[in-house]
Motif scaffolding. Sequence first.
Motif, PDB file in Angstrom:
ATOM      1  N   ARG A 459     -54.109 -28.097 -20.963  1.00 40.83           N
ATOM      2  CA  ARG A 459     -54.028 -28.353 -19.523  1.00 40.83           C
ATOM      3  C   ARG A 459     -54.046 -27.060 -18.686  1.00 40.83           C
ATOM      4  NH1 ARG A 459     -50.473 -30.079 -15.277  1.00 40.83           N
ATOM      5  NH2 ARG A 459     -51.144 -32.067 -14.384  1.00 40.83           N
ATOM      6  N   ARG A 463     -56.920 -26.045 -16.128  1.00 45.90           N
ATOM      7  CA  ARG A 463     -56.498 -25.867 -14.744  1.00 45.90           C
ATOM      8  C   ARG A 463     -56.968 -24.508 -14.230  1.00 45.90           C
ATOM      9  NH1 ARG A 463     -50.915 -28.116 -12.630  1.00 45.90           N
ATOM     10  NH2 ARG A 463     -51.126 -27.506 -10.471  1.00 45.90           N
ATOM     11  N   PRO A 467     -59.126 -25.742 -10.992  1.00 48.01           N
ATOM     12  CA  PRO A 467     -57.770 -26.232 -10.714  1.00 48.01           C
ATOM     13  C   PRO A 467     -57.662 -27.756 -10.594  1.00 48.01           C
ATOM     14  CG  PRO A 467     -58.277 -24.336  -9.365  1.00 48.01           C
ATOM     15  CD  PRO A 467     -59.533 -24.681 -10.091  1.00 48.01           C
ATOM     16  N   VAL A 468     -58.566 -28.369  -9.846  1.00 48.19           N
ATOM     17  CA  VAL A 468     -58.434 -29.811  -9.619  1.00 48.19           C
ATOM     18  C   VAL A 468     -59.082 -30.590 -10.759  1.00 48.19           C
ATOM     19  CG1 VAL A 468     -58.876 -31.678  -8.009  1.00 48.19           C
ATOM     20  CG2 VAL A 468     -58.627 -29.351  -7.188  1.00 48.19           C
ATOM     21  N   LEU A 472     -57.338 -32.878 -13.666  1.00 51.07           N
ATOM     22  CA  LEU A 472     -57.645 -34.311 -13.772  1.00 51.07           C
ATOM     23  C   LEU A 472     -58.169 -34.643 -15.171  1.00 51.07           C
ATOM     24  CD1 LEU A 472     -59.331 -34.999 -10.349  1.00 51.07           C
ATOM     25  CD2 LEU A 472     -57.195 -35.980 -11.191  1.00 51.07           C
ATOM     26  N   ASP A 475     -55.326 -34.456 -17.650  1.00 50.03           N
ATOM     27  CA  ASP A 475     -54.397 -35.572 -17.461  1.00 50.03           C
ATOM     28  C   ASP A 475     -54.981 -36.880 -17.963  1.00 50.03           C
ATOM     29  OD1 ASP A 475     -52.520 -33.947 -16.489  1.00 50.03           O
ATOM     30  OD2 ASP A 475     -52.932 -34.332 -14.379  1.00 50.03           O
ATOM     31  N   LEU A 754     -61.428 -40.629  -6.125  1.00 47.18           N
ATOM     32  CA  LEU A 754     -61.660 -39.189  -5.962  1.00 47.18           C
ATOM     33  C   LEU A 754     -62.698 -38.935  -4.884  1.00 47.18           C
ATOM     34  CD1 LEU A 754     -61.953 -37.276  -9.352  1.00 47.18           C
ATOM     35  CD2 LEU A 754     -60.425 -36.839  -7.446  1.00 47.18           C
ATOM     36  N   GLY A 758     -62.388 -37.453  -0.756  1.00 43.84           N
ATOM     37  CA  GLY A 758     -63.051 -36.201  -0.401  1.00 43.84           C
ATOM     38  C   GLY A 758     -63.648 -35.412  -1.549  1.00 43.84           C
ATOM     39  N   GLY A 759     -63.692 -36.002  -2.757  1.00 44.10           N
ATOM     40  CA  GLY A 759     -64.277 -35.288  -3.901  1.00 44.10           C
ATOM     41  C   GLY A 759     -65.789 -35.200  -3.745  1.00 44.10           C
ATOM     42  N   LEU A 760     -66.335 -33.986  -3.790  1.00 39.80           N
ATOM     43  CA  LEU A 760     -67.790 -33.807  -3.689  1.00 39.80           C
ATOM     44  C   LEU A 760     -68.433 -34.149  -5.031  1.00 39.80           C
ATOM     45  CD1 LEU A 760     -67.850 -30.482  -1.661  1.00 39.80           C
ATOM     46  CD2 LEU A 760     -68.112 -32.809  -0.806  1.00 39.80           C
ATOM     47  N   ASN A 762     -70.253 -32.486  -7.038  1.00 41.09           N
ATOM     48  CA  ASN A 762     -70.053 -31.497  -8.102  1.00 41.09           C
ATOM     49  C   ASN A 762     -68.643 -31.554  -8.679  1.00 41.09           C
ATOM     50  OD1 ASN A 762     -72.422 -30.354  -8.720  1.00 41.09           O
ATOM     51  ND2 ASN A 762     -72.272 -28.700  -7.208  1.00 41.09           N
ATOM     52  N   GLN A 763     -67.709 -31.873  -7.806  1.00 44.19           N
ATOM     53  CA  GLN A 763     -66.326 -31.959  -8.290  1.00 44.19           C
ATOM     54  C   GLN A 763     -66.160 -33.140  -9.250  1.00 44.19           C
ATOM     55  OE1 GLN A 763     -64.563 -31.856  -4.302  1.00 44.19           O
ATOM     56  NE2 GLN A 763     -63.549 -29.936  -4.874  1.00 44.19           N
TER      57      GLN A 763
ATOM     58  N   ASP B  74     -72.968 -35.696  -0.025  1.00 44.55           N
ATOM     59  CA  ASP B  74     -71.869 -34.744   0.098  1.00 44.55           C
ATOM     60  C   ASP B  74     -71.498 -34.518   1.566  1.00 44.55           C
ATOM     61  OD1 ASP B  74     -71.316 -34.392  -2.519  1.00 44.55           O
ATOM     62  OD2 ASP B  74     -72.374 -32.482  -2.762  1.00 44.55           O
ATOM     63  N   THR B  77     -69.283 -37.199   2.503  1.00 43.34           N
ATOM     64  CA  THR B  77     -67.985 -36.955   1.868  1.00 43.34           C
ATOM     65  C   THR B  77     -67.188 -35.928   2.672  1.00 43.34           C
ATOM     66  OG1 THR B  77     -68.960 -37.397  -0.281  1.00 43.34           O
ATOM     67  CG2 THR B  77     -66.865 -36.250  -0.285  1.00 43.34           C
ATOM     68  N   ARG B  81     -63.601 -36.479   4.265  1.00 38.68           N
ATOM     69  CA  ARG B  81     -62.390 -35.773   3.874  1.00 38.68           C
ATOM     70  C   ARG B  81     -61.769 -34.983   5.032  1.00 38.68           C
ATOM     71  NH1 ARG B  81     -64.269 -31.177  -0.444  1.00 38.68           N
ATOM     72  NH2 ARG B  81     -64.762 -29.544   1.032  1.00 38.68           N
ATOM     73  N   LEU B 109     -58.980 -30.776  -3.435  1.00 40.03           N
ATOM     74  CA  LEU B 109     -60.433 -30.968  -3.359  1.00 40.03           C
ATOM     75  C   LEU B 109     -61.033 -30.153  -2.211  1.00 40.03           C
ATOM     76  CD1 LEU B 109     -60.578 -34.811  -4.029  1.00 40.03           C
ATOM     77  CD2 LEU B 109     -61.450 -33.038  -5.532  1.00 40.03           C
TER      78      LEU B 109
END
Lengths: 850, 224
Positions: A459, A463, A467-468, A472, A475, A754, A758-760, A762-763, B74, B77, B81, B109
């Motif tokens: 983890r 991380r 980091p996000v 995830l 986890d 996610l 607001g998760g893009l 790529n994220q 995006d 998004t 956000r 994020l």
Amino acid sequence: MTLLRLLTWPYVRKHRLRSVLTLAGIMLGVAVFVGMHGANQTVAQAFAATVNRIAGKAQLQVSAGETGVPEEVLEAVQSVREVGAAAPVIEAVLNTNLKGQGNLLVLGVDMTGDRSLRDYDIEGGEEDVVEDPLVFLAQPDSLILSRKFAEANGIQRGSRITLDTMQGPRQFTVRGLMKSDGLAGAFGGNVAVMDIYAAQFIFGRGRRFDRIDIGAAEGVDLETSQNKVRAVVGEGYDVLPPASRTQQFDAISRSLSITINLTSVFALMIGVFIIYNSFSIAITQRRNEIGILRALGASERDVLRMFLAESAAAGLAGSILGLGLGLLMARSLSPFMSNMVRELYGTHQMPDGVSMSPWTMAAAVALGTAVSLVGGWLPARSAARVDPVKALQKGRYQVLSEGENRIRRIAALVLAAVSIAIVVTRPTLTIFYFGYGLMVLALVLLSPSLSHWIALSLRPLLRLIRPVEGTLAADSLIQAPRRTSATVAAVMLSLALAVGFAGVSRAIYTQLLDWVDDTLNPDLFVAPTESVTQRSYRFPLSMTSEIAQVPGVEEVQAVRTVRVQLKGVPAMAVVVDVRQVAGRVKYKPVDADPVEMVQLASEGKGAILSTTLAVIRGIKKGDVLELASPEGILKVPVLGTRVDFSDQQGAFIIDRSLYSRVWKDETANAFRVYLRKGEDPEAVRRRIIERFSSNRKLFVFTNASIRELIMRNTEQWFGMTYIQLLVALIVAVMGIVNTMTVSIADRRRELGVLQAVGGLRNQIRNTVWLEAVAIGTVGLVLGWLMGAVTLYYNIEMIGGDMAGLDLDYVYPFRFALALFPVIVGAAFLAALWPAEAALRASLVESLEYE
Amino acid sequence: MIRLSQVSKCFDGKRTVTALHPTDLHIDKGEMVAIIGPSGSGKSTLLNLIGGLDRPTSGEIELDGERLGGLSGDGVTRVRRDKIGFIFQFFNLLPSLSCFDNVALPLHLRGWPRAKIQQRSQELLELVGLGARMEHLPDEMSGGERQRTAIARALSVYPPVLLADEPTGNLDSATGADILRLISDLHQRLNTTVLIVTHDMQVAHAAQRILTLRDGRIADDRRL
């Protein structure tokens, strides 16, 4: 059945890819089983078919391994009243020099007597010379070809073809064509027949035949005929029906069978995990459906039955597909095994297609279905126990309870303790294998806890990377072990198998190199063929002094390698002048005084065994080898054992004096040549070739090239291991693809959330990729650990049961490290499609996904 | 603040279903609007379109001066956000993350620094009355607490628009009333534009304006 049709079928259709991956799990397991066993059976059958086709109507065969049968024995056999026909045979394989045609099986027969045993089915024609055997005999360059071979190469009656013989390339005239049935169908149709006496000369057999084929006299039963012939030829010869040669095949292929079965068991176990994984996920997703069913009155038993029926159906379908794939695998594996059989028996066969007994096929399908039922059992049981009220609530996730994990851990520790006790006490080999099984089970049971701990320690690293997304991903692994533990276990098993095999290969390879360094130290090697193992051609022993006279040569050692019957099964005898060889090679026995051993062996008072032969045949120092010889059963004491790679099935060294006296065989398969100091090996090599160019076909290898050749042959020998490694890796990759696909489906809502917060894109991608990489890494770490255990057991198996090699335990760190980019890369690739699928999914549907 | 011009949504299947007929709508900044109507009337579709979770079949949506139609996935998004907070009926918390981490997630994020995230998440959880439950997993909390966590998450960057889809639908009436009070309170304190989809008339009457949808059309637009 109705439930299956109403509920299962629409689910399968909706989740096509997942269903395919589930089937693939079983398919691969069954394919490995079928492929391995199929290849084995194909070669066994091809072997039997060749033996039968060549045997024709012969009911008995008199043979003495590769040492052959002297001409006098033929006369003795022919004099037996109970023998109707007795015909000598020489069997050899020649290089055809024809592009794409490979080798030609040449049978040397006595046309005057042989046609009562074999139907040559010669095609008619008035001028057909073969109609008169005497004409055929009168011309020693005569050859009869199978029609198939002739047609494939545009050869007609009267054509002249060039074949490599011991006296160099020789021209032969085709004087007849055989129809492509019976005898002509052997060896894939690449068959030729020539006169026995011409064959004796061409193949350097001296005044010997490879065997004598016998047909019993009319009205005489086989047993009587067999007993009478035995009484005449003595115990030194086998007098057996042709079919009995195929029984020997089973004995020889035993060690191969152990490897085959081990791989099959691992492959099927991996299948169990893939099924378990897919069904666990399916049941989590269909919890609502199960709740509705239960609410509508379905009993626990109904639900259990439905899911078991599903897993049986998946198993059956996967098994049938696996059967098909396995047959394809068998086709590509059988040439490899076929080579091995040829090496062992000199009986050349060419598998034509794949032959597999219906029983094995049925067993494969039954096994696949059973494996699927085993994999589906736990998920089906948990489906049956679903509480309808809870199931109809939205938004609950499955987490493996701590209690469940504790029970597994305790069971694993108990099993491991029993397994260790077995290793320490080692009562019998069977119990040792049982202990191996227990240890594998223990590690499998322990894998969820271990993967939990590894994921926890990953983890911070994940991380750190992202980091996000990293958090995830980690986890997801930590919190949803039910989703990932089966894949981790499947990856672990695959990689453990790979590490175990790689470790053994490396250990054997190291030992082989040591042996090559110790034993293969001559400057030059003279052999009759390009292959060091081919024994169709031989040199007369008199060549030893002829080579010794070549300028620059200091010493020549003649080597005769020959298979003789040891208690009815062929074993490789390495015949040398022991004292002479010991002057150059340090014999290092594992259980005897080297000086005394060499002394006694050089006096012909015993044999030096390879550890492989000792283990395979259960022989130890002080025992007596009972060898079939022209003098009857020759009893040779075992003076000691040493590591020796002369033959896969083990070998023994005896002194030339003993061999010549008993077998009266004055030939050699190769010469070991030592040069005077300062001589250029290449120059001497050319001199030897020049010296014999007029009357001998020979190949002179330098030390470097012979080593290269041996290493190349070894690579071929390891071919099976590489195939197993490949299968293990495919399974690992497939497991990850499977998990990632189901994981994405399972986490659809999570990934939707996610994106919603607001998760893009790529994220989201990174999260999926990192999870896959994390699963791969956890499986890899566990595979490394379990590989250390399987390597120990494999080495013990090789040492104690299969090859008699006392291998050092050296963990293949390099290989293990090389797996890291492979598995991480594969995991990443496996996640590409699921990640894109997650991004393509409708956000609104994802948020409502249950 | 929010402007819809001839926005429609059709779903293609074996037959095309029109969930929302071409609709014009304007919502001012700081308004609290309830959207009511029977099941299948198009309430959630309208909310999803405004929130950029779904794309309209036709028409244009403008949110705080930004036109959603011309934006990439995006891009939408990013609008979502920075300008929108979502509250769902089933909370949609990530089960593997603690209450604190769920609230911190949108900030992560956005790439906020760790210290700032820590501070803001704590502040938000105090705001919704969950200061003492930060380390709990969703499974360890009551329905009301989960919805409070979801509200804290929706407010993470104090967005100008808060969209709530049946925020009390999965709660008992007392807890539902409690959540409604919290939303109204936040609306007043933060001057956030709030849109609530609901079946519950009590919830609807807490708003300043009620839109009634029927068969994919705005049948009534009433200011209280």
